[in-house]
Design a protein around this motif. Structure first.
Motif, short mmCIF file in Angstrom:
data_model
loop_
_atom_site.label_atom_id
_atom_site.label_comp_id
_atom_site.label_asym_id
_atom_site.label_seq_id
_atom_site.Cartn_x
_atom_site.Cartn_y
_atom_site.Cartn_z
N VAL A 24 0.80 -1.13 0.07
CA VAL A 24 -0.01 0.01 -0.06
C VAL A 24 0.92 1.28 0.19
CG1 VAL A 24 -1.95 1.19 1.21
CG2 VAL A 24 -1.62 -1.46 1.39
N THR A 25 0.76 2.05 -0.90
CA THR A 25 1.59 3.26 -1.08
C THR A 25 0.79 4.68 -0.92
OG1 THR A 25 1.42 3.40 -3.48
CG2 THR A 25 3.32 1.94 -2.77
N GLY A 26 1.42 5.65 -0.57
CA GLY A 26 0.67 6.78 -0.35
C GLY A 26 1.16 7.56 0.71
N GLU A 27 0.99 8.91 0.71
CA GLU A 27 1.56 10.03 1.66
C GLU A 27 1.10 9.68 3.08
OE1 GLU A 27 0.57 14.03 0.57
OE2 GLU A 27 1.28 13.84 -1.54
N THR A 28 1.79 10.13 3.95
CA THR A 28 1.43 10.21 5.48
C THR A 28 0.04 10.48 5.60
OG1 THR A 28 3.87 10.19 6.01
CG2 THR A 28 2.17 10.64 7.70
N GLY A 29 -0.82 9.73 6.26
CA GLY A 29 -2.15 10.31 6.71
C GLY A 29 -3.03 10.13 5.80
N SER A 30 -2.80 9.18 4.55
CA SER A 30 -3.78 9.08 3.38
C SER A 30 -4.65 7.81 3.74
CB SER A 30 -2.92 8.62 2.20
OG SER A 30 -2.00 7.68 2.18
N GLY A 31 -4.35 7.03 4.77
CA GLY A 31 -5.30 5.90 5.33
C GLY A 31 -4.66 4.35 5.01
N ASP A 98 4.29 -1.27 8.41
CA ASP A 98 3.87 0.00 8.00
C ASP A 98 5.42 0.40 8.12
OD1 ASP A 98 2.70 2.45 7.19
OD2 ASP A 98 1.99 2.99 9.35
N GLU A 99 5.45 1.54 7.16
CA GLU A 99 7.08 2.06 6.76
C GLU A 99 7.81 1.14 6.67
OE1 GLU A 99 6.55 5.18 6.40
OE2 GLU A 99 4.87 5.65 7.44
N ILE A 100 7.51 0.19 5.91
CA ILE A 100 8.43 -0.88 5.39
C ILE A 100 9.93 -0.42 5.04
CG2 ILE A 100 7.85 -1.29 2.95
CD1 ILE A 100 8.19 -4.47 3.88
N THR A 139 4.04 2.08 2.57
CA THR A 139 5.13 3.01 2.68
C THR A 139 4.71 4.51 2.08
OG1 THR A 139 7.62 3.43 1.95
CG2 THR A 139 6.33 2.26 0.47
N ASN A 140 5.46 5.50 2.54
CA ASN A 140 5.22 6.64 1.87
C ASN A 140 6.70 6.94 1.05
OD1 ASN A 140 7.11 7.36 3.82
ND2 ASN A 140 5.84 8.79 4.67
N ARG A 141 7.46 6.02 0.88
CA ARG A 141 8.89 6.35 0.29
C ARG A 141 8.71 5.61 -1.06
NH1 ARG A 141 13.27 4.89 4.76
NH2 ARG A 141 14.78 6.36 2.99
N ALA A 169 -3.51 11.36 -2.53
CA ALA A 169 -4.02 12.34 -1.54
C ALA A 169 -4.95 12.96 -1.86
CB ALA A 169 -2.80 13.50 -1.53
N LEU A 170 -5.58 13.47 -0.62
CA LEU A 170 -7.02 13.86 -0.61
C LEU A 170 -7.26 15.16 -1.63
CD1 LEU A 170 -9.90 13.57 0.62
CD2 LEU A 170 -9.14 15.30 2.40
N ARG A 171 -6.08 15.89 -1.79
CA ARG A 171 -6.13 16.94 -2.82
C ARG A 171 -6.32 16.47 -4.40
NH1 ARG A 171 -0.93 16.64 -0.90
NH2 ARG A 171 0.70 15.80 -2.47
N GLU A 172 -6.18 15.25 -4.66
CA GLU A 172 -6.41 14.35 -5.86
C GLU A 172 -7.42 13.96 -5.71
OE1 GLU A 172 -2.85 11.99 -6.34
OE2 GLU A 172 -1.60 13.48 -5.77
#
Length: 202
Positions: A24-31, A98-100, A139-141, A169-172
């Motif tokens: 699962v990929t995405g920015e921090t806080g994306s769920g 998380d954060e692998i 990861t968010n990396r 991200a929510l802005r998208e």
């Protein structure tokens, strides 16, 4: 890859019944953790444990003992009774890493072995132990860039990346905002015993 909550839900419903690893990929806080929870709940492993591990919050010197556990007397300061690691606790269930991208290379090697043959070794005991687990990572990396920079093992990357669920991200995905507003408003109304609140589009 999924955009929007409805499409994301459909993607999760397709992925969940399988046994394969998911990244699962995405920015921090994306769920990302919510996706892992949904995969667990919709899978045949829902009756088993869901063990959450934040790889970035564990000191590198403790990570191996936390993931794989240790026998009594394995090292100075060890619990006299030993300790089960997260992988053993996740037996017959799902482990969410998380954060692998924060995993050290030495631990990446051992994780690769778990993914390959579902076995691992506890600190202080060289006998391999067998587990039946499904691994969901997040990861968010940019792991591809980390592979090029030799900060992340290429073979491990391809093992955990059999299926990717990307969370924009929510802005998208601004069309999701009204749905999220209604959800959180209803939840707070229920918690606080207040009337349901409705919002105008403005």
């Amino acid at each position: 890859q999924c955009a929007g909550l409805a499409a994301l839900r459909q993607g999760i419903e397709k992925v969940a019944p399988t046994r394969t690893t998911v990244l699962v990929t995405g920015e921090t806080g994306s769920g990302k953790e919510l996706v892992a929870e949904a995969i667990h709940e919709l899978s045949g492993r829902s009756g088993g444990p869901l063990v959450r591990v934040n790889c970035g919050s564990i000191a590198p010197t403790l990570l191996e003992s936390e993931l794989f556990g240790y026998e009594k007397g394995a090292f100075t300061g060890a619990n006299s009774a030993g300790k089960k690691g997260y992988f053993e606790l996740a037996d017959n269930g799902v482990i969410f890493l998380d954060e692998i991208g924060d995993l050290e290379l030495s631990c990446q090697v051992k994780l690769l072995r778990v993914l390959q043959d579902q076995t691992f070794e506890v600190l202080g005991d060289s006998r391999p132990r067998k587990v039946d687990i499904r691994v969901v990572s997040a990861t968010n990396r940019n792991l591809r860039e980390m592979v090029v920079e030799r900060m992340f093992r290429e073979d491990l990357f391809y093992r955990i990346n059999l299926i990717t669920v990307h969370l924009p991200a929510l802005r998208e995905r601004k069309d999701d905002i009204p749905l999220l507003v209604r959800y959180f408003a209803d939840k707070q109304s229920e918690i606080n015993g207040l009337p349901t609140v409705r919002f105008s589009s403005e």
